[in-house]
Design a protein around this motif. Structure first.
Motif, mmCIF file in Angstrom:
data_model
loop_
_atom_site.group_PDB
_atom_site.id
_atom_site.type_symbol
_atom_site.label_atom_id
_atom_site.label_comp_id
_atom_site.label_asym_id
_atom_site.label_seq_id
_atom_site.Cartn_x
_atom_site.Cartn_y
_atom_site.Cartn_z
ATOM 1 N N CYS A 1 -25.179 50.185 4.378
ATOM 2 C CA CYS A 1 -24.280 48.383 4.728
ATOM 3 C C CYS A 1 -23.418 48.746 4.188
ATOM 4 N N SER A 2 -22.535 47.723 3.581
ATOM 5 C CA SER A 2 -21.097 47.688 3.223
ATOM 6 C C SER A 2 -21.609 46.151 2.255
ATOM 7 N N ARG B 1 -21.335 50.961 -0.553
ATOM 8 C CA ARG B 1 -22.695 51.304 0.550
ATOM 9 C C ARG B 1 -23.447 51.411 0.233
ATOM 10 N N TYR B 2 -24.576 51.059 0.626
ATOM 11 C CA TYR B 2 -25.831 50.993 -0.041
ATOM 12 C C TYR B 2 -26.720 50.656 1.197
ATOM 13 N N ILE B 3 -28.456 50.726 1.020
ATOM 14 C CA ILE B 3 -29.121 51.726 2.213
ATOM 15 C C ILE B 3 -29.445 49.939 2.285
ATOM 16 N N CYS B 4 -29.301 49.575 3.089
ATOM 17 C CA CYS B 4 -29.714 48.312 4.177
ATOM 18 C C CYS B 4 -30.792 47.401 4.211
ATOM 19 N N ALA B 5 -31.984 48.520 4.364
ATOM 20 C CA ALA B 5 -33.699 48.137 4.382
ATOM 21 C C ALA B 5 -33.785 47.810 2.098
ATOM 22 N N TYR B 6 -32.559 48.263 1.476
ATOM 23 C CA TYR B 6 -32.916 48.292 0.407
ATOM 24 C C TYR B 6 -32.008 46.517 -0.572
ATOM 25 N N GLY B 7 -31.017 46.026 0.155
ATOM 26 C CA GLY B 7 -30.530 44.881 -0.008
ATOM 27 C C GLY B 7 -29.900 45.540 -1.319
#
Length: 139
Positions: free
Chosen positions: A43-44, A50-56
């Protein structure tokens, strides 16, 4: 003679089967391998992260109102940035790698600490000392 021919045929079939694995991209893992983490689709977030969406995004709030944010990048590195009156600092690596969301403890103090599950499947911690700042990751 027949046994020798059978042995050669079996070896040839084994080589063909192994080369088929390489062509199809199949990987073989040991039985005790760590569980798979979510796909590193990202996710942006503002600031170019840019990070792993599931981790927030995880946040630490300090007594003076400053906020520090943390995320696990799509390369599995843990990053942080700090707010100030002039905006936000750039995202910087914390020299830790995670396979989990970043948990924050002791929020709203000068001495919070973080907990992640590292690449090895173990919990790792990073504490902030009010005088010396953030320490290293440790188990």
């Amino acid at each position: 003679m027949a046994i020798s021919l059978l042995r050669r045929s079996a070896l040839s079939l084994g080589a063909v089967a192994l080369s088929g694995l390489a062509v199809t991209g199949v990987t073989v893992s040991p039985a005790n391998a760590a569980p798979a983490a979510p796909a590193a689709s990202g996710c942006s977030y503002d600031g170019g992260a840019r990070y792993i969406c599931a981790y927030g995004i995880s946040k630490v709030k300090y007594p003076n109102g400053q906020v520090e944010e943390f995320h696990v990048g799509t390369n599995w590195w843990v990053y942080s940035r700090l707010s100030s009156s002039g905006g936000w600092s750039n995202w910087k690596p914390t020299h830790g790698m995670a396979r989990s969301r970043i948990e924050v403890f002791n929020n709203n103090t000068w001495s919070p600490y973080l907990r992640i599950i590292g690449n090895d499947g173990n919990y790792w911690y990073r504490a902030r000392d009010a005088v010396n700042g953030w320490g290293s990751w440790h188990r």
